[in-house]
Scaffold this motif. Sequence first.
Motif, PDB file in Angstrom:
ATOM      1  N   ASN A 136       7.465  10.448  -3.531  1.00 34.82           N
ATOM      2  CA  ASN A 136       6.364   9.434  -4.204  1.00 34.82           C
ATOM      3  C   ASN A 136       6.760   8.997  -5.326  1.00 34.82           C
ATOM      4  O   ASN A 136       7.701   8.986  -5.711  1.00 34.82           O
TER       5      ASN A 136
ATOM      6  N   TYR B 229      -9.766  10.202   1.542  1.00 32.35           N
ATOM      7  CA  TYR B 229      -8.296  10.436   2.052  1.00 32.35           C
ATOM      8  C   TYR B 229      -8.958  11.321   3.224  1.00 32.35           C
ATOM      9  O   TYR B 229     -10.624  12.194   2.530  1.00 32.35           O
TER      10      TYR B 229
ATOM     11  N   GLY C 231      -5.474   6.507  -6.949  1.00 34.44           N
ATOM     12  CA  GLY C 231      -4.361   6.984  -5.972  1.00 34.44           C
ATOM     13  C   GLY C 231      -3.950   5.879  -5.433  1.00 34.44           C
ATOM     14  O   GLY C 231      -2.685   5.646  -5.428  1.00 34.44           O
ATOM     15  N   GLY C 232      -4.183   4.402  -5.335  1.00 35.46           N
ATOM     16  CA  GLY C 232      -4.065   3.075  -5.095  1.00 35.46           C
ATOM     17  C   GLY C 232      -3.210   2.330  -6.686  1.00 35.46           C
ATOM     18  O   GLY C 232      -2.697   2.700  -7.607  1.00 35.46           O
TER      19      GLY C 232
ATOM     20  N   SER D  94       0.059  14.294  -2.596  1.00 39.58           N
ATOM     21  CA  SER D  94       0.929  13.134  -4.286  1.00 39.58           C
ATOM     22  C   SER D  94       2.149  11.842  -3.782  1.00 39.58           C
ATOM     23  O   SER D  94       2.591  11.661  -4.535  1.00 39.58           O
TER      24      SER D  94
ATOM     25  N   ARG E 246       0.484   8.956  -9.938  1.00 38.66           N
ATOM     26  CA  ARG E 246       0.486   9.505  -8.892  1.00 38.66           C
ATOM     27  C   ARG E 246       0.058   8.602  -7.817  1.00 38.66           C
ATOM     28  O   ARG E 246      -0.811   8.673  -8.178  1.00 38.66           O
TER      29      ARG E 246
ATOM     30  N   LEU F  41      -5.353   9.274  -9.441  1.00 39.74           N
ATOM     31  CA  LEU F  41      -6.436   9.884  -7.612  1.00 39.74           C
ATOM     32  C   LEU F  41      -7.856  10.676  -8.080  1.00 39.74           C
ATOM     33  O   LEU F  41      -8.525  11.143  -7.788  1.00 39.74           O
TER      34      LEU F  41
ATOM     35  N   LEU G 172       4.746  11.040   0.368  1.00 37.44           N
ATOM     36  CA  LEU G 172       4.775  10.918   2.103  1.00 37.44           C
ATOM     37  C   LEU G 172       5.641  11.716   2.415  1.00 37.44           C
ATOM     38  O   LEU G 172       6.886  11.423   1.800  1.00 37.44           O
TER      39      LEU G 172
ATOM     40  N   ASN H 172      -0.833   5.681  -3.876  1.00 38.30           N
ATOM     41  CA  ASN H 172       0.318   5.700  -2.703  1.00 38.30           C
ATOM     42  C   ASN H 172       1.759   5.288  -2.455  1.00 38.30           C
ATOM     43  O   ASN H 172       2.041   4.099  -2.237  1.00 38.30           O
TER      44      ASN H 172
ATOM     45  N   PRO I  45       0.159  11.730   5.498  1.00 39.69           N
ATOM     46  CA  PRO I  45       0.517  10.649   4.129  1.00 39.69           C
ATOM     47  C   PRO I  45      -0.266  11.477   3.476  1.00 39.69           C
ATOM     48  O   PRO I  45      -0.315  12.389   2.686  1.00 39.69           O
ATOM     49  N   PHE I  46      -0.503   9.879   2.470  1.00 38.44           N
ATOM     50  CA  PHE I  46      -0.763  10.219   0.814  1.00 38.44           C
ATOM     51  C   PHE I  46      -2.308  10.573   0.708  1.00 38.44           C
ATOM     52  O   PHE I  46      -3.110  10.044   1.559  1.00 38.44           O
ATOM     53  N   GLY I  47      -2.657  11.744   0.120  1.00 37.14           N
ATOM     54  CA  GLY I  47      -3.015  11.695  -1.225  1.00 37.14           C
ATOM     55  C   GLY I  47      -4.258  12.456   0.132  1.00 37.14           C
ATOM     56  O   GLY I  47      -5.966  12.729  -0.043  1.00 37.14           O
TER      57      GLY I  47
END
Length: 288
Positions: free
Chosen positions: A272, A116, A44-45, A190, A279, A87, A192, A281, A174-176
């Motif tokens: 996203n 996460y 996810g980064g 997926s 997808r 992810l 914010l 962050n 948050p994401f994730g």
Amino acid sequence: MGQPLSLKTFVKAVCVVIISLAHQTLSANSVFELQQQLHHPVPGGVAVVPIMAIGETGSAPQAFLGDHRVLVMADDKSWWAIVGVPLTTEPGSIDLNVSTPDSRRTIAVKIEPYEYKSQHITLKDRAMVSPPPKTLERIKSELAEQIAAYGTFSENEPSNLIFDPPISGRLSSPFGLQRFFNGQPRNPHSGLDFAAPKGTPVQSPADGRVLLIGDYYFNGLTIFIDHGQGVISMFCHLSQINLLPGDIVRRGEVVGRVGNTGRSTGPHLHWNVSLNNARVNPALFLRR
């Protein structure tokens, strides 16, 4: 022996050199800034990876993660790939395939583990948790349409990758996050979520082109914006969309307004960011 340069010609030549050097310096600073801010090689980064020296090829190399083209940019010394890490990627390494007209290579990119958090959400509308059979075909068709949009790769380079927030609302999710709706596990979050009153203006984080607009079962009113080279923004649960497919948007331009459409427990914006159809962050891209 050649004729001496006139003062006008000399000044013009010096200006060209200065502009060229300034461009190289700006490019180098830009890639350095992106590496400092975006490089977070986890599921996810984003991985910012040097792939080739400038002098190794006369044209821009292409990079692929699996079947998907990856964003490539240059500074004055190297070509770099800006890679979105899905992810679902397991920690270890992923193979980035790089090609030019006369060469091919594979670069192993190390992916670090990252955990996460979880989130439990209660929905009063049970059909939003377990849709009835007659709705599943609609959901399947809508998902295919959106996946196709995420897979878009246009050749124009993004105008910027350090974004301003699309709204000034409070970050509510948050994401994730591993999400549970009424106790049932669903896909990780997926993007914010920003909590904001209905009607709050939503702004584009970068120049782009409106790729897709839809009114979807889960996402509600939704807009996809193509920022270039596989960088896609998606905004959903909107109450209003100000644009049409194909419209050109500028950074900071209002593209829609916050709503509560689709699977939503209250007015908010879900935003996203997708890189090479992964997808990632969006918080990594926000100006610090």
